[in-house]
Design a protein around this motif. Sequence first.
Motif, PDB file in Angstrom:
ATOM      1  N   ASN A  39      -0.183   2.809  13.702  1.00 33.08           N
ATOM      2  CA  ASN A  39      -0.915   1.541  13.712  1.00 33.08           C
ATOM      3  C   ASN A  39      -1.947   1.515  12.597  1.00 33.08           C
ATOM      4  N   LEU A  40      -2.179   0.329  12.043  1.00 37.56           N
ATOM      5  CA  LEU A  40      -3.304   0.128  11.131  1.00 37.56           C
ATOM      6  C   LEU A  40      -4.427  -0.537  11.930  1.00 37.56           C
ATOM      7  N   GLU A  41      -5.629   0.049  11.862  1.00 38.37           N
ATOM      8  CA  GLU A  41      -6.762  -0.500  12.612  1.00 38.37           C
ATOM      9  C   GLU A  41      -7.127  -1.881  12.074  1.00 38.37           C
ATOM     10  N   ASP A  42      -7.641  -2.731  12.965  1.00 37.02           N
ATOM     11  CA  ASP A  42      -7.889  -4.132  12.623  1.00 37.02           C
ATOM     12  C   ASP A  42      -8.859  -4.275  11.455  1.00 37.02           C
ATOM     13  N   ASP A  43      -9.923  -3.457  11.417  1.00 35.82           N
ATOM     14  CA  ASP A  43     -10.887  -3.591  10.325  1.00 35.82           C
ATOM     15  C   ASP A  43     -10.259  -3.210   8.981  1.00 35.82           C
ATOM     16  N   LYS A  44      -9.332  -2.238   8.996  1.00 31.94           N
ATOM     17  CA  LYS A  44      -8.653  -1.849   7.758  1.00 31.94           C
ATOM     18  C   LYS A  44      -7.672  -2.939   7.318  1.00 31.94           C
ATOM     19  N   LEU A  45      -7.018  -3.572   8.287  1.00 32.26           N
ATOM     20  CA  LEU A  45      -6.131  -4.693   7.967  1.00 32.26           C
ATOM     21  C   LEU A  45      -6.915  -5.823   7.309  1.00 32.26           C
ATOM     22  N   GLU A  46      -8.101  -6.107   7.838  1.00 33.01           N
ATOM     23  CA  GLU A  46      -8.952  -7.163   7.262  1.00 33.01           C
ATOM     24  C   GLU A  46      -9.323  -6.820   5.824  1.00 33.01           C
ATOM     25  N   GLN A  47      -9.712  -5.577   5.598  1.00 28.87           N
ATOM     26  CA  GLN A  47     -10.072  -5.146   4.233  1.00 28.87           C
ATOM     27  C   GLN A  47      -8.880  -5.305   3.282  1.00 28.87           C
TER      28      GLN A  47
ATOM     29  N   PHE B 160       6.407   6.125   4.162  1.00 30.17           N
ATOM     30  CA  PHE B 160       6.165   4.688   4.116  1.00 30.17           C
ATOM     31  C   PHE B 160       7.517   4.003   3.888  1.00 30.17           C
ATOM     32  N   LEU B 161       7.816   2.991   4.696  1.00 29.10           N
ATOM     33  CA  LEU B 161       9.027   2.180   4.506  1.00 29.10           C
ATOM     34  C   LEU B 161       8.636   0.720   4.683  1.00 29.10           C
ATOM     35  N   THR B 162       8.748  -0.067   3.632  1.00 27.11           N
ATOM     36  CA  THR B 162       8.470  -1.499   3.724  1.00 27.11           C
ATOM     37  C   THR B 162       9.800  -2.217   3.839  1.00 27.11           C
ATOM     38  N   SER B 163      10.034  -2.815   5.003  1.00 29.68           N
ATOM     39  CA  SER B 163      11.345  -3.393   5.253  1.00 29.68           C
ATOM     40  C   SER B 163      11.295  -4.322   6.458  1.00 29.68           C
ATOM     41  N   GLY B 164      12.261  -5.240   6.507  1.00 27.34           N
ATOM     42  CA  GLY B 164      12.442  -6.040   7.712  1.00 27.34           C
ATOM     43  C   GLY B 164      12.840  -5.136   8.865  1.00 27.34           C
ATOM     44  N   THR B 165      12.383  -5.473  10.048  1.00 26.14           N
ATOM     45  CA  THR B 165      12.692  -4.659  11.232  1.00 26.14           C
ATOM     46  C   THR B 165      13.769  -5.345  12.067  1.00 26.14           C
ATOM     47  N   PRO B 166      14.621  -4.577  12.765  1.00 25.27           N
ATOM     48  CA  PRO B 166      14.698  -3.105  12.732  1.00 25.27           C
ATOM     49  C   PRO B 166      15.325  -2.616  11.438  1.00 25.27           C
ATOM     50  N   THR B 167      14.841  -1.490  10.954  1.00 31.71           N
ATOM     51  CA  THR B 167      15.346  -0.890   9.721  1.00 31.71           C
ATOM     52  C   THR B 167      16.379   0.172  10.068  1.00 31.71           C
ATOM     53  N   GLY B 168      17.563   0.065   9.472  1.00 30.97           N
ATOM     54  CA  GLY B 168      18.668   0.949   9.819  1.00 30.97           C
ATOM     55  C   GLY B 168      18.328   2.424   9.701  1.00 30.97           C
ATOM     56  N   ALA B 169      17.609   2.789   8.645  1.00 28.17           N
ATOM     57  CA  ALA B 169      17.284   4.205   8.433  1.00 28.17           C
ATOM     58  C   ALA B 169      16.399   4.742   9.565  1.00 28.17           C
ATOM     59  N   ILE B 170      15.476   3.911  10.056  1.00 26.90           N
ATOM     60  CA  ILE B 170      14.600   4.346  11.150  1.00 26.90           C
ATOM     61  C   ILE B 170      15.388   4.424  12.454  1.00 26.90           C
ATOM     62  N   GLU B 171      16.297   3.469  12.662  1.00 25.76           N
ATOM     63  CA  GLU B 171      17.138   3.533  13.862  1.00 25.76           C
ATOM     64  C   GLU B 171      17.951   4.824  13.872  1.00 25.76           C
TER      65      GLU B 171
ATOM     66  N   ILE C 251       5.135  -2.998   6.753  1.00 27.61           N
ATOM     67  CA  ILE C 251       4.886  -1.666   6.208  1.00 27.61           C
ATOM     68  C   ILE C 251       4.912  -0.709   7.393  1.00 27.61           C
ATOM     69  N   GLN C 252       5.959   0.117   7.440  1.00 26.98           N
ATOM     70  CA  GLN C 252       6.152   1.038   8.554  1.00 26.98           C
ATOM     71  C   GLN C 252       5.848   2.458   8.078  1.00 26.98           C
ATOM     72  N   ILE C 253       4.835   3.045   8.672  1.00 26.71           N
ATOM     73  CA  ILE C 253       4.467   4.429   8.328  1.00 26.71           C
ATOM     74  C   ILE C 253       5.019   5.291   9.453  1.00 26.71           C
ATOM     75  N   VAL C 254       6.109   5.973   9.148  1.00 27.91           N
ATOM     76  CA  VAL C 254       6.897   6.652  10.175  1.00 27.91           C
ATOM     77  C   VAL C 254       6.652   8.159  10.118  1.00 27.91           C
ATOM     78  N   THR C 255       6.502   8.742  11.291  1.00 29.59           N
ATOM     79  CA  THR C 255       6.365  10.190  11.402  1.00 29.59           C
ATOM     80  C   THR C 255       7.061  10.624  12.685  1.00 29.59           C
ATOM     81  N   THR C 256       6.989  11.894  12.992  1.00 33.16           N
ATOM     82  CA  THR C 256       7.582  12.386  14.235  1.00 33.16           C
ATOM     83  C   THR C 256       6.483  12.889  15.162  1.00 33.16           C
ATOM     84  N   LYS C 257       6.767  12.920  16.441  1.00 30.51           N
ATOM     85  CA  LYS C 257       5.751  13.360  17.404  1.00 30.51           C
ATOM     86  C   LYS C 257       5.279  14.773  17.102  1.00 30.51           C
ATOM     87  N   GLU C 258       6.211  15.623  16.673  1.00 26.03           N
ATOM     88  CA  GLU C 258       5.836  17.021  16.421  1.00 26.03           C
ATOM     89  C   GLU C 258       4.898  17.188  15.236  1.00 26.03           C
ATOM     90  N   ALA C 259       4.829  16.177  14.352  1.00 22.16           N
ATOM     91  CA  ALA C 259       3.935  16.264  13.189  1.00 22.16           C
ATOM     92  C   ALA C 259       2.479  16.044  13.571  1.00 22.16           C
TER      93      ALA C 259
END
Length: 330
Positions: free
Chosen positions: A227-235, A204-215, A133-141
């Motif tokens: 990043n997803l924080e470890d405690d949230k991943l556990e939940q 949100f993009l759920t895909s095998g990496t590398p994903t062409g659209a993100i490249e 699960i890739q949550i993609v944004t840009t630095k300027e955001a």
Amino acid sequence: MKQRFVLFTAFLFLLSSILIACEGTKKEDKNTDKAESEYGIESLRIATGGTGGTYYPIGGNLAKLITDSTGVETNAITSEASVENLKLLEEGDAQLAFTQSDIANFAIEGTHMFEGDKVTKLQALGTLYPEAIQIVTTKEAEIHSVADLKGKIVSIGSEQSGTKTNAEQILEVYGMSIDDVNTRHLSFDDSTTALQDGTIDAAFLTSGTPTGAIEGLKATKDIVIINLEDDKLEQLINKYPYYQKDTIPAGTYDSVENVHTAAVQAMLVVHSDISEALVYEVTKLLFESTDKLGHPKGTFITADKALDGTAFDIHPGAMRYFKEKGISTE
């Protein structure tokens, strides 16, 4: 005399063209007859996803392998991915389909987006590779965590995709819902185009990496994958056990460091009415031709791990292959 010679030459050329065409037709008919007699089917359709994801390039290469090896004319078709793919399979509009393992389980159980619409013709061929699960944004955001998505314009995937469900469940463990963001239902390609144009803040993009659209996006923008924080991943994993922890290694996308996130398994499923003989051949081709699938995720596709996370019936043709390889099907 010269005119007769020209006419005779033209006649010979026309005759040879007709003979070649007839020979090609005979060969095609022979292949079709062979496919029909051996496998009970002349053609297959593989439901994949959008062109900017991972399902489509792998599906296209697999389709060519199947056509060349079996004579069954096979085509990869684009779609909105997991949810739509399983509906296409149930309706007989596709015979093979890529899907997320969680979505396949929902379809079999008749839950979530398949409530009252259970898929009954679905059997597993095998799991393939983790889909991050890739949550993609840009630095300027200036978005640094999932919590920062509140009030932002966010693509959560196509309406008929597993990505939408992943987005909902990840927002949930952060104490939010899709009502807390301004949602857009965009394909992978459309999501990255919108990020490039600045008309959305994250996707949100759920895909095998590398994903062409993100490249493609990375070529024009400085990107951030959250990043997803470890405690949230556990939940997340405790509540929805089909998720697993995953790391997108540094360098997967140029200048992006390690990203800790969640993943589900990609899998290939098949219509239960397809013959055992053909599914056996497809299974063998898939797991013994991973170097010809044209994507880095091919290295993750192994018969030894193909039954990990498969919680429903395996097609008899695939079962036959795994038993021949000495792989436990219990």
